[in-house]
Design a protein around this motif. Structure first.
Motif, PDB file in Angstrom:
ATOM      1  N   GLU A  12      27.161  58.788  44.857  1.00  0.00           N
ATOM      2  CA  GLU A  12      26.910  57.942  43.694  1.00  0.00           C
ATOM      3  C   GLU A  12      27.642  56.608  43.837  1.00  0.00           C
ATOM      4  OE1 GLU A  12      28.243  60.705  40.688  1.00  0.00           O
ATOM      5  OE2 GLU A  12      26.225  60.850  39.867  1.00  0.00           O
ATOM      6  N   CYS A  13      28.878  56.649  44.325  1.00  0.00           N
ATOM      7  CA  CYS A  13      29.645  55.413  44.520  1.00  0.00           C
ATOM      8  C   CYS A  13      28.977  54.524  45.556  1.00  0.00           C
ATOM      9  CB  CYS A  13      31.080  55.738  44.945  1.00  0.00           C
ATOM     10  SG  CYS A  13      32.090  56.516  43.661  1.00  0.00           S
ATOM     11  N   LEU A  14      28.487  55.139  46.639  1.00  0.00           N
ATOM     12  CA  LEU A  14      27.803  54.366  47.680  1.00  0.00           C
ATOM     13  C   LEU A  14      26.531  53.724  47.137  1.00  0.00           C
ATOM     14  CD1 LEU A  14      28.222  56.627  50.845  1.00  0.00           C
ATOM     15  CD2 LEU A  14      29.102  54.305  50.547  1.00  0.00           C
ATOM     16  N   ASP A  15      25.775  54.509  46.340  1.00  0.00           N
ATOM     17  CA  ASP A  15      24.548  53.960  45.750  1.00  0.00           C
ATOM     18  C   ASP A  15      24.866  52.747  44.877  1.00  0.00           C
ATOM     19  OD1 ASP A  15      23.079  55.870  47.010  1.00  0.00           O
ATOM     20  OD2 ASP A  15      22.806  57.151  45.247  1.00  0.00           O
ATOM     21  N   GLN A  16      25.906  52.866  44.047  1.00  0.00           N
ATOM     22  CA  GLN A  16      26.269  51.765  43.162  1.00  0.00           C
ATOM     23  C   GLN A  16      26.764  50.563  43.973  1.00  0.00           C
ATOM     24  OE1 GLN A  16      29.029  53.120  40.171  1.00  0.00           O
ATOM     25  NE2 GLN A  16      27.807  54.927  39.701  1.00  0.00           N
ATOM     26  N   ALA A  17      27.536  50.834  45.035  1.00  0.00           N
ATOM     27  CA  ALA A  17      28.031  49.746  45.875  1.00  0.00           C
ATOM     28  C   ALA A  17      26.872  49.001  46.526  1.00  0.00           C
ATOM     29  CB  ALA A  17      28.995  50.293  46.934  1.00  0.00           C
ATOM     30  N   CYS A  18      25.864  49.761  47.017  1.00  0.00           N
ATOM     31  CA  CYS A  18      24.687  49.125  47.618  1.00  0.00           C
ATOM     32  C   CYS A  18      23.990  48.211  46.614  1.00  0.00           C
ATOM     33  CB  CYS A  18      23.704  50.195  48.111  1.00  0.00           C
ATOM     34  SG  CYS A  18      24.235  51.040  49.611  1.00  0.00           S
ATOM     35  N   ALA A  19      23.877  48.696  45.391  1.00  0.00           N
ATOM     36  CA  ALA A  19      23.218  47.903  44.355  1.00  0.00           C
ATOM     37  C   ALA A  19      23.996  46.625  44.069  1.00  0.00           C
ATOM     38  CB  ALA A  19      23.070  48.729  43.074  1.00  0.00           C
ATOM     39  N   HIS A  47      35.438  53.257  44.190  1.00  0.00           N
ATOM     40  CA  HIS A  47      34.502  52.130  44.146  1.00  0.00           C
ATOM     41  C   HIS A  47      34.845  51.117  45.235  1.00  0.00           C
ATOM     42  CE1 HIS A  47      33.264  52.806  39.631  1.00  0.00           C
ATOM     43  NE2 HIS A  47      32.883  53.774  40.444  1.00  0.00           N
ATOM     44  N   ARG A  48      36.138  50.836  45.387  1.00  0.00           N
ATOM     45  CA  ARG A  48      36.542  49.867  46.405  1.00  0.00           C
ATOM     46  C   ARG A  48      36.252  50.385  47.810  1.00  0.00           C
ATOM     47  NH1 ARG A  48      40.538  49.065  42.401  1.00  0.00           N
ATOM     48  NH2 ARG A  48      41.894  50.679  43.264  1.00  0.00           N
ATOM     49  N   GLN A  49      36.481  51.685  48.029  1.00  0.00           N
ATOM     50  CA  GLN A  49      36.198  52.260  49.339  1.00  0.00           C
ATOM     51  C   GLN A  49      34.700  52.241  49.633  1.00  0.00           C
ATOM     52  OE1 GLN A  49      37.990  56.148  49.239  1.00  0.00           O
ATOM     53  NE2 GLN A  49      40.081  55.359  49.405  1.00  0.00           N
ATOM     54  N   ALA A  50      33.901  52.549  48.612  1.00  0.00           N
ATOM     55  CA  ALA A  50      32.452  52.538  48.797  1.00  0.00           C
ATOM     56  C   ALA A  50      31.959  51.135  49.113  1.00  0.00           C
ATOM     57  CB  ALA A  50      31.757  53.082  47.549  1.00  0.00           C
ATOM     58  N   LEU A  51      32.485  50.150  48.401  1.00  0.00           N
ATOM     59  CA  LEU A  51      32.078  48.770  48.661  1.00  0.00           C
ATOM     60  C   LEU A  51      32.472  48.345  50.070  1.00  0.00           C
ATOM     61  CD1 LEU A  51      30.706  46.392  47.200  1.00  0.00           C
ATOM     62  CD2 LEU A  51      32.994  45.523  46.715  1.00  0.00           C
ATOM     63  N   ASP A  52      33.651  48.801  50.502  1.00  0.00           N
ATOM     64  CA  ASP A  52      34.104  48.494  51.859  1.00  0.00           C
ATOM     65  C   ASP A  52      33.110  49.031  52.889  1.00  0.00           C
ATOM     66  OD1 ASP A  52      36.867  49.497  53.966  1.00  0.00           O
ATOM     67  OD2 ASP A  52      35.824  47.583  53.866  1.00  0.00           O
ATOM     68  N   GLU A  53      32.660  50.276  52.707  1.00  0.00           N
ATOM     69  CA  GLU A  53      31.715  50.881  53.650  1.00  0.00           C
ATOM     70  C   GLU A  53      30.374  50.150  53.659  1.00  0.00           C
ATOM     71  OE1 GLU A  53      33.303  55.416  52.802  1.00  0.00           O
ATOM     72  OE2 GLU A  53      31.248  55.115  53.515  1.00  0.00           O
ATOM     73  N   VAL A  54      29.891  49.782  52.490  1.00  0.00           N
ATOM     74  CA  VAL A  54      28.585  49.135  52.406  1.00  0.00           C
ATOM     75  C   VAL A  54      28.639  47.730  52.997  1.00  0.00           C
ATOM     76  CG1 VAL A  54      26.812  48.253  50.838  1.00  0.00           C
ATOM     77  CG2 VAL A  54      27.817  50.512  50.457  1.00  0.00           C
ATOM     78  N   VAL A  55      29.694  46.989  52.680  1.00  0.00           N
ATOM     79  CA  VAL A  55      29.823  45.648  53.231  1.00  0.00           C
ATOM     80  C   VAL A  55      29.925  45.701  54.742  1.00  0.00           C
ATOM     81  CG1 VAL A  55      31.325  43.619  53.362  1.00  0.00           C
ATOM     82  CG2 VAL A  55      30.805  44.632  51.150  1.00  0.00           C
ATOM     83  N   GLU A  56      30.645  46.720  55.275  1.00  0.00           N
ATOM     84  CA  GLU A  56      30.736  46.879  56.722  1.00  0.00           C
ATOM     85  C   GLU A  56      29.367  47.165  57.323  1.00  0.00           C
ATOM     86  OE1 GLU A  56      33.601  49.680  58.054  1.00  0.00           O
ATOM     87  OE2 GLU A  56      33.119  49.416  60.161  1.00  0.00           O
ATOM     88  N   LEU A  57      28.603  48.039  56.663  1.00  0.00           N
ATOM     89  CA  LEU A  57      27.263  48.352  57.156  1.00  0.00           C
ATOM     90  C   LEU A  57      26.375  47.121  57.137  1.00  0.00           C
ATOM     91  CD1 LEU A  57      25.042  50.317  58.044  1.00  0.00           C
ATOM     92  CD2 LEU A  57      24.609  50.798  55.635  1.00  0.00           C
ATOM     93  N   TRP A  58      26.428  46.357  56.044  1.00  0.00           N
ATOM     94  CA  TRP A  58      25.596  45.157  55.963  1.00  0.00           C
ATOM     95  C   TRP A  58      25.996  44.149  57.031  1.00  0.00           C
ATOM     96  CZ3 TRP A  58      22.679  42.935  51.455  1.00  0.00           C
ATOM     97  CH2 TRP A  58      22.052  43.940  50.723  1.00  0.00           C
ATOM     98  N   GLY A  59      27.299  44.107  57.359  1.00  0.00           N
ATOM     99  CA  GLY A  59      27.718  43.234  58.441  1.00  0.00           C
ATOM    100  C   GLY A  59      27.116  43.674  59.756  1.00  0.00           C
ATOM    101  N   ASP A  60      27.082  44.988  60.021  1.00  0.00           N
ATOM    102  CA  ASP A  60      26.504  45.499  61.262  1.00  0.00           C
ATOM    103  C   ASP A  60      25.007  45.234  61.332  1.00  0.00           C
ATOM    104  OD1 ASP A  60      28.607  48.480  61.452  1.00  0.00           O
ATOM    105  OD2 ASP A  60      28.943  46.416  62.108  1.00  0.00           O
ATOM    106  N   LEU A  61      24.318  45.259  60.193  1.00  0.00           N
ATOM    107  CA  LEU A  61      22.872  45.058  60.175  1.00  0.00           C
ATOM    108  C   LEU A  61      22.489  43.578  60.206  1.00  0.00           C
ATOM    109  CD1 LEU A  61      21.769  47.667  57.486  1.00  0.00           C
ATOM    110  CD2 LEU A  61      21.573  47.856  59.961  1.00  0.00           C
ATOM    111  N   GLY A  62      23.482  42.698  60.056  1.00  0.00           N
ATOM    112  CA  GLY A  62      23.170  41.272  60.035  1.00  0.00           C
ATOM    113  C   GLY A  62      22.852  40.777  58.645  1.00  0.00           C
ATOM    114  N   ALA A  63      22.796  41.663  57.660  1.00  0.00           N
ATOM    115  CA  ALA A  63      22.448  41.228  56.305  1.00  0.00           C
ATOM    116  C   ALA A  63      23.526  40.354  55.704  1.00  0.00           C
ATOM    117  CB  ALA A  63      22.224  42.449  55.401  1.00  0.00           C
TER     118      ALA A  63
END
Length: 351
Positions: A12-19, A47-63
């Protein structure tokens, strides 16, 4: 969505972070949404950890290249790819969630900037909530103290004795002001956010380099040890373009109310001797030598007009300024006048 942040699952935290990342990328958030984002981010460590993971993923994807954060910290380095199957599955799951639930366009995939982490996201949230500027920071050193300051952008500043520096970063510019003293700047390169220093009659502008700034009563001296630095006069008359010069490695210039001097040669050792705890004078006019020595003396000293052009040579320790003053006085056959408790005057000896 679970309204209790303390009982949310990691998914749920990851979903919210993605949004939130998707909404941040849109650059069309209202002030109410910005406040909501800051509240969500501060609610729980998850929440902060989830945002960290999502931002890292978006960095890897080029987004991340299409988010405003890359304009703030473009010197970031690429993050490492997942090292095990568990991390790979997490990346695929998060990517699927972003694509399916928020309909992210496929052109976001490919290329790669760096992971910025939750700290960067917090920083952006706080900036957008306010006036667009970080709270002003002021750094000072006491007499005899040398201090190294690390700034949020990765820059490092070393402050000499009895110095004061004001720092105020915004989304578009990194502004500093040397209010007194001396400082050596090692500036992290950011092409989208110039780094500026206001010091007396001088304005200094760089993208990323190393240079020293001395603020004296009558002038400001700028010495470059690496890269390129633009130095200009502070604006004196509205409508008139201030005079400016560009310095490269091993060059220096002085700026006063009378304008800029000719560019002169220097060396990294000469520009930064104080950072190593020494003062090096090589045929230096007494007036100029005393300006440097005064950064370390409890009672300032000046030279009488008839002796201020005498030349000083030698290497002295900044840890013992009184002994340095005594050595200079003896070498130039001068005497010290202490009749004023707040000022020492060097004058010729009476024969």
């Amino acid at each position: 969505m679970n309204s209790n942040p303390q009982h949310q699952t990691s998914d749920e935290c990851l979903d919210q972070a993605c949004a939130w990342v998707a909404r941040l990328r849109s650059e069309a958030m209202s002030n109410a949404e910005k406040r909501e984002f800051a509240t969500w981010l501060a609610a729980t460590e998850a929440h902060r950890q989830a945002l960290d993971e999502v931002v890292e993923l978006w960095g890897d994807l080029g987004a991340l290249a299409h988010m405003p954060v890359d304009q703030l910290f473009p010197e970031s380095v690429p993050s490492s790819p997942p090292q095990n199957s568990g991390e790979a599955r997490k990346s695929r799951k998060a990517q699927s969630a972003m694509s399916a639930n928020w309909g992210l366009p496929q052109w976001l995939i490919g290329g790669g900037l760096a992971t910025c982490g939750a700290f960067l996201a917090v920083w952006i949230g706080l900036q957008w909530l306010g006036s667009g500027k970080i709270d002003q920071q002021i750094y000072t050193t006491q007499l005899g103290e040398i201090r190294t300051v690390s700034l949020a952008d990765g820059s490092e500043i070393k402050l000499n004795s009895n110095s004061e520096l004001r720092v105020n970063f915004s989304r578009k510019e990194r502004q500093t002001q040397l209010l007194r003293g001396e400082a050596f700047f090692d500036v992290a390169r950011q092409t989208a956010r110039p780094f500026t220093v206001a010091a007396g009659s001088a304005n200094i502008r760089v993208l990323g380099t190393e240079f020293n700034v001395e603020l004296n009563p009558e002038n400001t001296r700028v010495s470059v040890t690496e890269g390129k630095v633009s130095v200009s006069e502070a604006e004196k008359t509205p409508g008139l373009t201030p005079e400016s010069v560009t310095l490269v490695k091993n060059q220096k210039v002085s700026v006063s109310t009378l304008g800029l001097t000719q560019i002169q040669h220097t060396s990294p050792e000469q520009a930064t001797d104080w950072t190593r705890g020494i003062l090096v004078f090589e045929k230096t006019p007494l007036k100029e030598a005393l300006q440097e020595l005064n950064r370390y003396l409890a009672v300032p000293v000046v030279a009488a007009p008839q002796v201020e052009s005498r030349l000083v040579s030698g290497t002295f320790a900044v840890s013992d300024p009184d002994n340095t003053l005594e050595a200079i006085t003896t070498a130039l056959d001068l005497q010290q006048d202490h009749s004023n408790n707040n000022l020492t005057i060097l004058s010729p000896k009476h024969n």
